[in-house]
Scaffold this motif. Structure first.
Motif, PDB file in Angstrom:
ATOM      1  N   GLY A  16       0.825  -1.217   0.000  1.00 33.84           N
ATOM      2  CA  GLY A  16       0.000   0.000   0.000  1.00 33.84           C
ATOM      3  C   GLY A  16       0.854   1.261   0.000  1.00 33.84           C
ATOM      4  N   LEU A  17       1.950   1.244   0.752  1.00 27.29           N
ATOM      5  CA  LEU A  17       2.868   2.386   0.763  1.00 27.29           C
ATOM      6  C   LEU A  17       3.506   2.589  -0.606  1.00 27.29           C
ATOM      7  CD1 LEU A  17       4.687   1.895   4.200  1.00 27.29           C
ATOM      8  CD2 LEU A  17       2.935   3.600   3.639  1.00 27.29           C
ATOM      9  N   VAL A  18       3.849   1.482  -1.277  1.00 29.97           N
ATOM     10  CA  VAL A  18       4.409   1.573  -2.630  1.00 29.97           C
ATOM     11  C   VAL A  18       3.368   2.181  -3.572  1.00 29.97           C
ATOM     12  CG1 VAL A  18       5.220   0.244  -4.625  1.00 29.97           C
ATOM     13  CG2 VAL A  18       6.033  -0.326  -2.326  1.00 29.97           C
ATOM     14  N   LEU A  19       2.150   1.668  -3.538  1.00 32.77           N
ATOM     15  CA  LEU A  19       1.103   2.130  -4.447  1.00 32.77           C
ATOM     16  C   LEU A  19       0.736   3.591  -4.218  1.00 32.77           C
ATOM     17  CD1 LEU A  19      -1.220  -1.012  -4.490  1.00 32.77           C
ATOM     18  CD2 LEU A  19       0.514  -0.340  -6.172  1.00 32.77           C
ATOM     19  N   SER A  20       0.873   4.064  -2.977  1.00 31.39           N
ATOM     20  CA  SER A  20       0.558   5.469  -2.671  1.00 31.39           C
ATOM     21  C   SER A  20       1.703   6.403  -3.024  1.00 31.39           C
ATOM     22  CB  SER A  20       0.237   5.616  -1.183  1.00 31.39           C
ATOM     23  OG  SER A  20       1.420   5.543  -0.397  1.00 31.39           O
ATOM     24  N   GLY A  21       2.886   5.834  -3.308  1.00 29.74           N
ATOM     25  CA  GLY A  21       4.053   6.658  -3.607  1.00 29.74           C
ATOM     26  C   GLY A  21       4.852   7.048  -2.383  1.00 29.74           C
ATOM     27  N   SER A  22       4.427   6.612  -1.196  1.00 28.73           N
ATOM     28  CA  SER A  22       5.142   6.935   0.041  1.00 28.73           C
ATOM     29  C   SER A  22       6.436   6.150   0.186  1.00 28.73           C
ATOM     30  CB  SER A  22       4.260   6.641   1.264  1.00 28.73           C
ATOM     31  OG  SER A  22       3.097   7.419   1.234  1.00 28.73           O
ATOM     32  N   LYS A  23       6.447   4.935  -0.316  1.00 32.08           N
ATOM     33  CA  LYS A  23       7.607   4.056  -0.206  1.00 32.08           C
ATOM     34  C   LYS A  23       8.328   4.031  -1.550  1.00 32.08           C
ATOM     35  CE  LYS A  23       8.916  -0.640   1.189  1.00 32.08           C
ATOM     36  NZ  LYS A  23       9.915  -0.180   2.159  1.00 32.08           N
TER      37      LYS A  23
ATOM     38  N   VAL B 121       0.370  -6.572  -8.739  1.00 30.35           N
ATOM     39  CA  VAL B 121      -0.450  -5.401  -8.450  1.00 30.35           C
ATOM     40  C   VAL B 121       0.158  -4.124  -9.018  1.00 30.35           C
ATOM     41  CG1 VAL B 121      -1.518  -6.399  -6.398  1.00 30.35           C
ATOM     42  CG2 VAL B 121       0.582  -5.066  -6.161  1.00 30.35           C
ATOM     43  N   ALA B 122       1.441  -4.168  -9.380  1.00 27.38           N
ATOM     44  CA  ALA B 122       2.108  -2.973  -9.906  1.00 27.38           C
ATOM     45  C   ALA B 122       3.451  -3.369 -10.498  1.00 27.38           C
ATOM     46  CB  ALA B 122       2.310  -1.946  -8.801  1.00 27.38           C
ATOM     47  N   GLU B 123       4.083  -2.390 -11.126  1.00 25.77           N
ATOM     48  CA  GLU B 123       5.465  -2.514 -11.578  1.00 25.77           C
ATOM     49  C   GLU B 123       6.257  -1.366 -10.988  1.00 25.77           C
ATOM     50  OE1 GLU B 123       6.097  -2.726 -15.816  1.00 25.77           O
ATOM     51  OE2 GLU B 123       4.476  -4.190 -16.052  1.00 25.77           O
ATOM     52  N   ILE B 124       7.490  -1.673 -10.585  1.00 28.13           N
ATOM     53  CA  ILE B 124       8.411  -0.625 -10.163  1.00 28.13           C
ATOM     54  C   ILE B 124       9.629  -0.660 -11.071  1.00 28.13           C
ATOM     55  CG2 ILE B 124       7.662  -0.492  -7.752  1.00 28.13           C
ATOM     56  CD1 ILE B 124      10.083  -2.287  -7.032  1.00 28.13           C
ATOM     57  N   GLU B 125      10.299   0.480 -11.184  1.00 26.80           N
ATOM     58  CA  GLU B 125      11.526   0.575 -11.951  1.00 26.80           C
ATOM     59  C   GLU B 125      12.645   1.007 -11.016  1.00 26.80           C
ATOM     60  OE1 GLU B 125      13.496   3.124 -15.585  1.00 26.80           O
ATOM     61  OE2 GLU B 125      11.336   2.771 -15.613  1.00 26.80           O
TER      62      GLU B 125
ATOM     63  N   PHE C 267      13.449   3.091  -5.997  1.00 28.63           N
ATOM     64  CA  PHE C 267      12.626   2.777  -7.157  1.00 28.63           C
ATOM     65  C   PHE C 267      11.538   3.821  -7.347  1.00 28.63           C
ATOM     66  CE2 PHE C 267      10.976   0.469  -3.476  1.00 28.63           C
ATOM     67  CZ  PHE C 267       9.651   0.886  -3.450  1.00 28.63           C
ATOM     68  N   ARG C 268      10.914   3.742  -8.522  1.00 25.22           N
ATOM     69  CA  ARG C 268       9.733   4.561  -8.781  1.00 25.22           C
ATOM     70  C   ARG C 268       8.617   3.638  -9.229  1.00 25.22           C
ATOM     71  NH1 ARG C 268       8.107   5.500 -13.785  1.00 25.22           N
ATOM     72  NH2 ARG C 268       9.415   4.826 -15.500  1.00 25.22           N
ATOM     73  N   LEU C 269       7.391   4.028  -8.920  1.00 20.96           N
ATOM     74  CA  LEU C 269       6.231   3.273  -9.356  1.00 20.96           C
ATOM     75  C   LEU C 269       6.082   3.484 -10.853  1.00 20.96           C
ATOM     76  CD1 LEU C 269       3.850   1.527  -8.389  1.00 20.96           C
ATOM     77  CD2 LEU C 269       2.560   3.643  -8.059  1.00 20.96           C
ATOM     78  N   ALA C 270       6.078   2.400 -11.612  1.00 24.28           N
ATOM     79  CA  ALA C 270       6.033   2.493 -13.073  1.00 24.28           C
ATOM     80  C   ALA C 270       4.658   2.150 -13.635  1.00 24.28           C
ATOM     81  CB  ALA C 270       7.091   1.568 -13.688  1.00 24.28           C
ATOM     82  N   GLY C 271       3.776   1.571 -12.837  1.00 24.42           N
ATOM     83  CA  GLY C 271       2.436   1.235 -13.300  1.00 24.42           C
ATOM     84  C   GLY C 271       1.702   0.395 -12.278  1.00 24.42           C
ATOM     85  N   GLN C 272       0.371   0.498 -12.279  1.00 25.22           N
ATOM     86  CA  GLN C 272      -0.457  -0.274 -11.373  1.00 25.22           C
ATOM     87  C   GLN C 272      -1.424  -1.108 -12.190  1.00 25.22           C
ATOM     88  OE1 GLN C 272      -2.199   1.712  -7.967  1.00 25.22           O
ATOM     89  NE2 GLN C 272      -0.745   3.401  -8.203  1.00 25.22           N
TER      90      GLN C 272
ATOM     91  N   GLY D  90      -4.786  -2.648 -13.345  1.00 24.20           N
ATOM     92  CA  GLY D  90      -6.167  -2.170 -13.315  1.00 24.20           C
ATOM     93  C   GLY D  90      -6.308  -0.670 -13.395  1.00 24.20           C
ATOM     94  N   ARG D  91      -5.182   0.049 -13.547  1.00 30.08           N
ATOM     95  CA  ARG D  91      -5.247   1.511 -13.605  1.00 30.08           C
ATOM     96  C   ARG D  91      -4.627   2.047 -14.882  1.00 30.08           C
ATOM     97  NH1 ARG D  91      -4.598   3.922  -7.592  1.00 30.08           N
ATOM     98  NH2 ARG D  91      -6.003   2.458  -6.622  1.00 30.08           N
ATOM     99  N   GLY D  92      -4.305   1.161 -15.803  1.00 37.97           N
ATOM    100  CA  GLY D  92      -3.778   1.596 -17.072  1.00 37.97           C
ATOM    101  C   GLY D  92      -2.347   2.085 -17.039  1.00 37.97           C
ATOM    102  N   GLY D  93      -1.641   1.819 -15.955  1.00 36.01           N
ATOM    103  CA  GLY D  93      -0.242   2.223 -15.855  1.00 36.01           C
ATOM    104  C   GLY D  93      -0.073   3.679 -15.547  1.00 36.01           C
ATOM    105  N   ARG D  94       1.187   4.086 -15.472  1.00 33.68           N
ATOM    106  CA  ARG D  94       1.508   5.485 -15.181  1.00 33.68           C
ATOM    107  C   ARG D  94       2.426   6.015 -16.228  1.00 33.68           C
ATOM    108  NH1 ARG D  94       1.919   7.625  -9.202  1.00 33.68           N
ATOM    109  NH2 ARG D  94      -0.015   6.817  -8.547  1.00 33.68           N
TER     110      ARG D  94
END
Length: 138
Positions: free
Chosen positions: A25-32, A67-71, A127-132, A134-138
């Motif tokens: 959840g912290l990763v998905l929110s951008g906090s981590k 649930v997501a991709e990180i780079e 890392f950075r969140l690169a996509g989630q 069910g949300r079409g990515g970032r």
């Protein structure tokens, strides 16, 4: 060996259950935006190479679903005693100080059956969140 999903290595934050749900959840929110592993436990014992800048990893939940991709943005190997506050703060878990980070991580890894000392090599990943999913990515 780590699981693979969509051709990427899978990243499992913490242990399955409540801890993984919270950390993910912290990763998905951008906090981590950082995480730590132990070279001996998480890489050598698993037969895995350390991540490299630009590598994408599939973030998975406790059921193993992506649930997501990180780079990976930065990789640093350092001794446990030399992990910097900048890194601990980027983990986004509310650590009050670098000593609090060390105490929490010693306890976590001891629970995994691995005793950490000041010379233990820690793999620090930013890392950075690169996509989630069910949300079409970032």
């Amino acid at each position: 060996m780590w699981p693979r999903i969509d051709g990427m290595r899978a990243m499992e934050f913490g242990t399955s259950g409540e801890l993984r749900a919270w950390l993910t959840g912290l990763v998905l929110s951008g906090s981590k935006t950082a995480t730590a592993g132990l070279l001996a436990l998480d890489y050598h014992a698993e037969g895995e190479a350390v991540e490299h800048v630009g590598e994408r990893l599939a973030v998975v939940d406790s059921l193993g679903a992506k649930v997501a991709e990180i780079e990976i943005a930065k990789v640093e190997l350092t001794s446990f005693a030399e992990v910097p506050w900048e890194f601990a703060e980027a983990e986004g878990e509310g650590f009050r100080s670098i000593d609090h980070w060390r105490e929490t991580h010693r306890h976590y890894w001891a629970g995994q059956g691995y005793e950490v000392d000041d010379s233990t090599t820690v793999v620090c990943l930013w890392f950075r969140l690169a996509g989630q999913e069910g949300r079409g990515g970032r």
